[in-house]
Design a protein around this motif. Structure first.
Motif, PDB file in Angstrom:
ATOM      1  N   ARG A  12      -9.732  15.694   7.446  1.00  0.00           N
ATOM      2  CA  ARG A  12     -10.159  14.292   7.294  1.00  0.00           C
ATOM      3  C   ARG A  12      -9.131  13.483   6.522  1.00  0.00           C
ATOM      4  O   ARG A  12      -8.818  12.337   6.875  1.00  0.00           O
ATOM      5  CB  ARG A  12     -11.527  14.234   6.600  1.00  0.00           C
ATOM      6  N   LEU A  13      -8.599  14.071   5.443  1.00  0.00           N
ATOM      7  CA  LEU A  13      -7.620  13.340   4.635  1.00  0.00           C
ATOM      8  C   LEU A  13      -6.315  13.155   5.406  1.00  0.00           C
ATOM      9  O   LEU A  13      -5.696  12.090   5.327  1.00  0.00           O
ATOM     10  CB  LEU A  13      -7.370  14.074   3.318  1.00  0.00           C
ATOM     11  N   ARG A  14      -5.905  14.148   6.154  1.00  0.00           N
ATOM     12  CA  ARG A  14      -4.688  13.989   6.964  1.00  0.00           C
ATOM     13  C   ARG A  14      -4.858  12.860   7.978  1.00  0.00           C
ATOM     14  O   ARG A  14      -3.939  12.058   8.176  1.00  0.00           O
ATOM     15  CB  ARG A  14      -4.362  15.306   7.690  1.00  0.00           C
ATOM     16  N   ALA A  15      -6.011  12.794   8.619  1.00  0.00           N
ATOM     17  CA  ALA A  15      -6.259  11.738   9.605  1.00  0.00           C
ATOM     18  C   ALA A  15      -6.258  10.368   8.940  1.00  0.00           C
ATOM     19  O   ALA A  15      -5.706   9.400   9.479  1.00  0.00           O
ATOM     20  CB  ALA A  15      -7.592  11.988  10.311  1.00  0.00           C
ATOM     21  N   SER A  16      -6.870  10.286   7.757  1.00  0.00           N
ATOM     22  CA  SER A  16      -6.912   9.018   7.018  1.00  0.00           C
ATOM     23  C   SER A  16      -5.515   8.568   6.617  1.00  0.00           C
ATOM     24  O   SER A  16      -5.150   7.393   6.759  1.00  0.00           O
ATOM     25  CB  SER A  16      -7.795   9.176   5.780  1.00  0.00           C
ATOM     26  N   MET A  17      -4.702   9.515   6.125  1.00  0.00           N
ATOM     27  CA  MET A  17      -3.348   9.170   5.694  1.00  0.00           C
ATOM     28  C   MET A  17      -2.468   8.806   6.885  1.00  0.00           C
ATOM     29  O   MET A  17      -1.627   7.900   6.794  1.00  0.00           O
ATOM     30  CB  MET A  17      -2.727  10.337   4.921  1.00  0.00           C
ATOM     31  N   LYS A  18      -2.648   9.476   8.005  1.00  0.00           N
ATOM     32  CA  LYS A  18      -1.858   9.155   9.197  1.00  0.00           C
ATOM     33  C   LYS A  18      -2.084   7.712   9.612  1.00  0.00           C
ATOM     34  O   LYS A  18      -1.140   6.981   9.937  1.00  0.00           O
ATOM     35  CB  LYS A  18      -2.231  10.102  10.340  1.00  0.00           C
ATOM     36  N   GLN A  19      -3.342   7.283   9.561  1.00  0.00           N
ATOM     37  CA  GLN A  19      -3.672   5.910   9.919  1.00  0.00           C
ATOM     38  C   GLN A  19      -3.076   4.928   8.911  1.00  0.00           C
ATOM     39  O   GLN A  19      -2.549   3.869   9.280  1.00  0.00           O
ATOM     40  CB  GLN A  19      -5.194   5.748   9.991  1.00  0.00           C
ATOM     41  N   ARG A  20      -3.140   5.279   7.647  1.00  0.00           N
ATOM     42  CA  ARG A  20      -2.625   4.410   6.588  1.00  0.00           C
ATOM     43  C   ARG A  20      -1.112   4.247   6.687  1.00  0.00           C
ATOM     44  O   ARG A  20      -0.576   3.140   6.564  1.00  0.00           O
ATOM     45  CB  ARG A  20      -3.006   5.007   5.226  1.00  0.00           C
ATOM     46  N   GLU A 219     -11.266   9.353  -2.352  1.00  0.00           N
ATOM     47  CA  GLU A 219     -10.539  10.488  -1.793  1.00  0.00           C
ATOM     48  C   GLU A 219      -9.877  11.302  -2.903  1.00  0.00           C
ATOM     49  O   GLU A 219      -9.514  10.773  -3.948  1.00  0.00           O
ATOM     50  CB  GLU A 219      -9.460  10.008  -0.837  1.00  0.00           C
TER      51      GLU A 219
END
Length: 249
Positions: A12-20, A219
């Motif tokens: 979840r955190l990887r997906a969030s950071m990728k978007q950011r 997060e």
């Protein structure tokens, strides 16, 4: 947190950071990379280091390392970069692929590296036996282990553990650095009896300022028993965040 929950939290955190990070322009990344380089070039452990490991960067989404590689070589340092290869381990006994750090010969050698499908300059497998290695065993053949003074690592997200003051790092999910550091510790660093079970090599990450999670954010970086704490992180705003233990040395 069990392994399933830990893996889900990391994803979840990887997906969030990728978007950011996708919203950052190349100019922003270049500017932050320049600030990291400026901080690093004045950092005494880097100045004093003879053998430096450094990741070779993707074209976007992370701190660019070309200027660091060129500066380190020009400064007379031996530069080691990641090399991925098949592990040769029996199925179920370890990862299919391993990462080792192998030496660059000179700046011309760096300039002639071919980019892989992610745009990362990569070592040609045909040249590996001509290079020095930070962990001597490669493809079943032994060579001299070369001790590193400093490793500059990539990552997806970072934060500061509110209880221990450790800098925590979320990697890309392949476990290449964690397993490499485990093997490195068993080899060179274990013989040096490092404190806190950490490898004797200094571990610093390079990060865009957006990759450091705020203490006030909902997060946080999820970690398990095999996740390696690092000594610090150079940020794209010019800051150097160091772990509490490192900062108290």
């Amino acid at each position: 947190m069990n392994s399933t929950a830990l893996s889900a939290a990391k994803s979840r955190l990887r997906a969030s950071m990728k978007q950011r990070l996708a919203s950052l322009t190349q100019d922003v990344i270049a500017s932050q990379s320049a600030k990291v380089f400026e901080s690093l070039s004045k950092f005494k452990p880097y100045i004093d280091a003879k053998n430096v490991g450094v990741y070779l960067s993707m074209p976007g989404g992370e701190i660019q390392t070309e200027s660091i590689v060129r500066h380190a070589i020009a400064s007379g340092k031996q530069v080691f970069v990641p090399y991925l290869h098949k592990s040769g381990l029996p199925s179920g006994e370890g990862p299919v692929r391993l990462m080792d750090m192998v030496s660059l010969k000179d700046v011309r050698d760096y300039e002639t590296l071919k980019r892989d499908k992610w745009g990362i300059p990569s070592i040609d497998a045909a040249t590996v036996n001509e290079r020095k290695r930070s962990v001597g065993e490669l493809d079943g053949e032994r060579s001299e282990d070369i001790s590193l003074d400093l490793i500059l690592m990539p990552g997806v997200a970072f934060d500061v553990d509110s209880e221990t003051g450790d800098i925590r790092r979320l990697g890309h999910g392949k476990g290449f650095y964690d397993y490499f550091l485990h093997r490195y510790a068993l080899g060179i660093a274990a013989a040096q009896k490092p404190l806190d079970s950490r490898p004797a090599v200094l571990l610093y990450a390079l990060a865009l300022k957006e990759q450091l999670l705020s203490p006030d954010a909902e997060e946080s970086v999820p970690v398990g028993s095999h996740d390696q704490p690092i000594d610090g992180v150079f940020l794209g705003d010019g800051q150097i965040k160091e772990s509490a233990k490192k900062g108290s040395d």
